[in-house]
Scaffold this motif. Structure first.
Motif, short mmCIF file in Angstrom:
data_model
loop_
_atom_site.label_atom_id
_atom_site.label_comp_id
_atom_site.label_asym_id
_atom_site.label_seq_id
_atom_site.Cartn_x
_atom_site.Cartn_y
_atom_site.Cartn_z
N PHE A 55 43.33 26.15 100.42
CA PHE A 55 42.40 25.91 101.33
C PHE A 55 41.06 25.94 101.25
CE2 PHE A 55 46.29 24.19 102.94
CZ PHE A 55 46.74 23.86 102.20
N ILE A 56 40.28 25.29 101.05
CA ILE A 56 38.45 25.43 101.68
C ILE A 56 38.64 24.16 102.83
CG2 ILE A 56 36.31 25.35 101.02
CD1 ILE A 56 36.82 25.60 98.47
N SER A 57 38.52 24.64 104.35
CA SER A 57 37.43 24.17 105.08
C SER A 57 36.18 23.82 105.25
CB SER A 57 38.36 24.46 106.80
OG SER A 57 37.75 23.56 108.01
N CYS A 58 35.94 22.71 105.61
CA CYS A 58 33.71 22.64 105.29
C CYS A 58 33.64 22.33 106.64
CB CYS A 58 34.14 21.94 104.51
SG CYS A 58 34.01 22.02 102.70
N HIS A 59 33.98 22.08 108.09
CA HIS A 59 33.60 21.83 109.14
C HIS A 59 34.25 22.52 109.89
CE1 HIS A 59 30.88 19.66 111.19
NE2 HIS A 59 32.11 20.51 112.77
N THR A 60 34.37 23.72 110.80
CA THR A 60 34.98 24.95 111.15
C THR A 60 34.12 25.96 112.09
OG1 THR A 60 36.23 25.83 108.97
CG2 THR A 60 35.82 27.10 111.18
N HIS A 61 34.58 25.79 113.21
CA HIS A 61 33.75 25.80 114.77
C HIS A 61 35.07 26.93 114.78
CE1 HIS A 61 30.78 23.66 114.84
NE2 HIS A 61 31.58 22.74 114.75
N LEU A 62 34.95 28.68 115.26
CA LEU A 62 35.92 29.63 115.09
C LEU A 62 35.41 29.88 116.82
CD1 LEU A 62 35.77 31.74 112.19
CD2 LEU A 62 37.22 30.05 112.71
N SER A 63 34.53 30.27 117.19
CA SER A 63 34.14 30.46 118.59
C SER A 63 33.94 29.81 119.90
CB SER A 63 32.27 31.69 118.86
OG SER A 63 31.64 30.44 117.89
N GLY A 247 23.71 11.94 96.11
CA GLY A 247 24.65 13.35 95.57
C GLY A 247 24.94 13.78 97.00
N ALA A 248 25.26 13.16 98.40
CA ALA A 248 25.68 13.76 99.09
C ALA A 248 26.78 14.09 99.96
CB ALA A 248 24.74 12.70 99.85
N PHE A 249 27.39 14.59 100.37
CA PHE A 249 28.85 14.77 100.93
C PHE A 249 29.03 14.67 102.07
CE2 PHE A 249 28.12 17.80 96.93
CZ PHE A 249 29.05 18.29 96.37
N LEU A 250 29.90 14.14 103.00
CA LEU A 250 31.05 13.43 104.08
C LEU A 250 31.71 14.77 104.22
CD1 LEU A 250 30.11 12.09 106.33
CD2 LEU A 250 31.95 10.27 105.27
N THR A 251 31.68 15.36 105.81
CA THR A 251 33.34 15.79 106.05
C THR A 251 33.69 14.73 107.21
OG1 THR A 251 31.64 17.64 105.33
CG2 THR A 251 33.64 17.73 107.38
N PRO A 252 34.27 13.86 106.85
CA PRO A 252 34.62 12.56 108.36
C PRO A 252 35.08 13.03 109.67
CG PRO A 252 35.84 12.84 106.17
CD PRO A 252 35.15 14.16 105.98
N THR A 253 36.24 14.73 109.07
CA THR A 253 36.62 14.76 110.36
C THR A 253 37.73 14.29 111.60
OG1 THR A 253 34.72 14.84 112.37
CG2 THR A 253 34.64 16.94 111.30
N LEU A 254 38.26 13.42 110.83
CA LEU A 254 38.84 12.57 111.58
C LEU A 254 40.09 12.66 112.41
CD1 LEU A 254 40.05 9.80 107.80
CD2 LEU A 254 38.84 9.28 110.08
N GLY A 300 37.51 19.26 106.38
CA GLY A 300 36.99 19.29 107.35
C GLY A 300 37.59 19.25 108.86
N THR A 301 37.53 20.19 109.79
CA THR A 301 38.55 20.10 111.07
C THR A 301 37.82 20.13 111.80
OG1 THR A 301 38.92 22.25 112.07
CG2 THR A 301 40.46 21.20 109.96
N ASP A 302 36.52 20.62 112.66
CA ASP A 302 35.23 20.20 113.38
C ASP A 302 36.06 20.82 114.99
OD1 ASP A 302 33.00 20.48 115.35
OD2 ASP A 302 33.42 17.93 116.00
N TYR A 303 37.21 22.05 114.61
CA TYR A 303 38.32 22.51 115.35
C TYR A 303 38.33 23.59 114.44
CZ TYR A 303 39.75 18.01 118.21
OH TYR A 303 39.67 16.97 118.18
N PRO A 304 38.86 25.05 115.24
CA PRO A 304 39.95 25.84 114.60
C PRO A 304 40.39 25.93 113.59
CG PRO A 304 39.09 26.49 116.89
CD PRO A 304 39.16 25.41 116.83
N PRO A 305 40.88 25.46 112.51
CA PRO A 305 41.38 25.41 111.17
C PRO A 305 43.12 25.44 111.23
CG PRO A 305 39.70 26.59 110.53
CD PRO A 305 39.59 26.46 111.53
N GLY A 306 43.15 26.49 112.14
CA GLY A 306 44.62 27.27 112.29
C GLY A 306 45.39 26.68 113.93
#
Length: 400
Positions: A55-63, A247-254, A300-306
């Motif tokens: 998996f490629i997660s496109c909206h991640t925050h680890l800190s 040609g824009a991309f959208l990361t919804p983070t539902l 993408g999650t906007d949360y730590p994906p794990g």
């Protein structure tokens, strides 16, 4: 090493190559064969599981710290890096083999990327933004962003992150849901500030990702050259059409507006939870508009994906939510593989199980093209040709 007895999910064609053996050498997939491996080769039997790209997660925050108000902008960078490293390892074990970070305190993403390159830590491949750039009282306040006012300051802050090693830049063009009294439809940057950031990115063959709550600011940023948008809580059809044409991309983070139990477990303030839940219906309707229009969607999650959200990783939770927004099973898989790889500029190396691509893979017990619920049961993770996890305890042996 060869992975044998596997069914390869081809996310480009939407088909399954059954009964295949996959050779991995020096972190790269070198062959996919219908016959078995040669005598003497090291083999790992997947027992008929379905092999697909990691998996490629496109909206991640680890800190990130929860609740947000607990963030200490003067935190020791070592503490930030440690917290981020644990989450990166959790993400990798959940099947996220690549992540795009879009703001980390103390540029923890860039530190982890370097540590992984030296072999000091197991972590996903990281495409990092370093620190996001925010107005002093904007959506990023209190999160250890780079703060700027005016085009000159935004341009300077952008170049500073790029010099530090950022792969892309992150800005906040509207408010959001995190703070009490925030309005996710309120614009937060001028045309000149956005343009200055985009110009700095272009100087480094990079791009800008924009936190964007509503359509008005998305139109504004499209006109200034932004091509990656996050959230889109309120999106109309005309703006979606403009995104497609650009040609824009959208990361919804539902999952931001559909993870109440997780938010409560993490100690979110009640106003943040209320803001998220109040936006949920409009958010889902907006993403359905984007899907119907054909805007490229990435997961993408906007949360730590794990992190665990109701029994699955946050990343899988997001992928399942994308199906409720109208993506087909195949396009859900592509949102975390082919399409995501295009966004980060790595489509010739990531996002497929094919010769010449990175040996970043996950295995499922059932076929996700037929039933997305199969994503709930990631039982094998490989990264760079190394086995990170195998719940079925498959053994590596020598072919006879």
């Amino acid at each position: 090493m060869w992975l044998t007895n596997c069914n390869v999910v081809d996310v480009e064609s939407g088909t399954v190559l059954r009964g295949r053996s996959v050779e991995m050498e020096r972190g790269i997939i070198t062959e996919i064969a219908s016959a078995g491996p040669p005598p003497g080769a090291a083999v790992h039997d997947l027992g008929g599981r379905y092999l697909m790209p990691g998996f490629i997660s496109c909206h991640t925050h680890l800190s990130v710290v929860y609740p947000f108000s607990a963030t200490d902008e003067a935190e020791n960078p070592a503490i930030t890096a440690y917290r981020s490293a644990v989450r990166a390892q959790d993400a990798l074990r959940s099947g996220v083999t690549t992540m795009r970070c879009v703001h980390e305190q103390n540029r923890a993403d860039l530190m982890l990327r370097e540590a992984a390159a030296h072999g000091w830590i197991d972590a996903p491949r990281i495409f990092g933004a370093g620190r996001a750039i925010s107005r002093p009282n904007g959506h990023g306040k209190g999160a250890d962003c780079a703060y700027a006012t005016g085009a000159a300051e935004f341009g300077a802050a952008a170049r500073e992150e790029l010099r530090a090693g950022a792969d892309h830049l992150k800005i906040f063009i509207t408010g959001g849901l995190a703070h009490e009294g925030e309005d996710f439809g309120e614009p937060e940057m001028t045309d000149e500030e956005i343009r200055a950031t985009v110009e700095a990115a272009h100087e480094h063959d990079s791009y800008v990702a924009a936190h964007a709550g509503a359509w008005q600011a998305i139109r504004q940023a499209l006109a200034q050259g932004v091509r990656s948008f996050e959230h889109a809580y309120d999106l109309d059809e005309e703006t979606a059409r403009r995104m497609l044409e650009a040609g824009a991309f959208l990361t919804p983070t539902l999952c931001v507006t559909r993870s109440e139990s997780w938010m409560r477990a993490k100690g979110f303030e009640e106003f943040s939870i209320r803001n998220a839940l109040d936006a949920a219906d409009r958010h889902l309707a907006s993403i359905r508009t984007a899907v119907r229009t054909g805007v490229p969607i990435v997961a993408g999650t906007d949360y730590p994906p794990g992190d665990d959200v109701d029994g699955v990783s946050a990343h899988v939770h997001e992928m399942l939510l994308l199906a409720t927004a109208g993506l087909s099973n195949l396009d859900v898989l592509r949102s975390a593989s082919l399409t995501a790889a295009r966004l980060v500029g790595a489509e010739t190396f990531l996002g497929q199980v094919a010769p010449g691509y990175a040996a970043d893979v996950v295995a499922l017990r059932d076929n996700p093209l037929e039933d997305l619920e199969a994503l709930r049961d990631v039982s094998f993770v490989g990264s760079g040709g190394r086995i990170i996890r195998d719940d079925d305890l498959g053994e590596t042996r020598t072919a006879g």
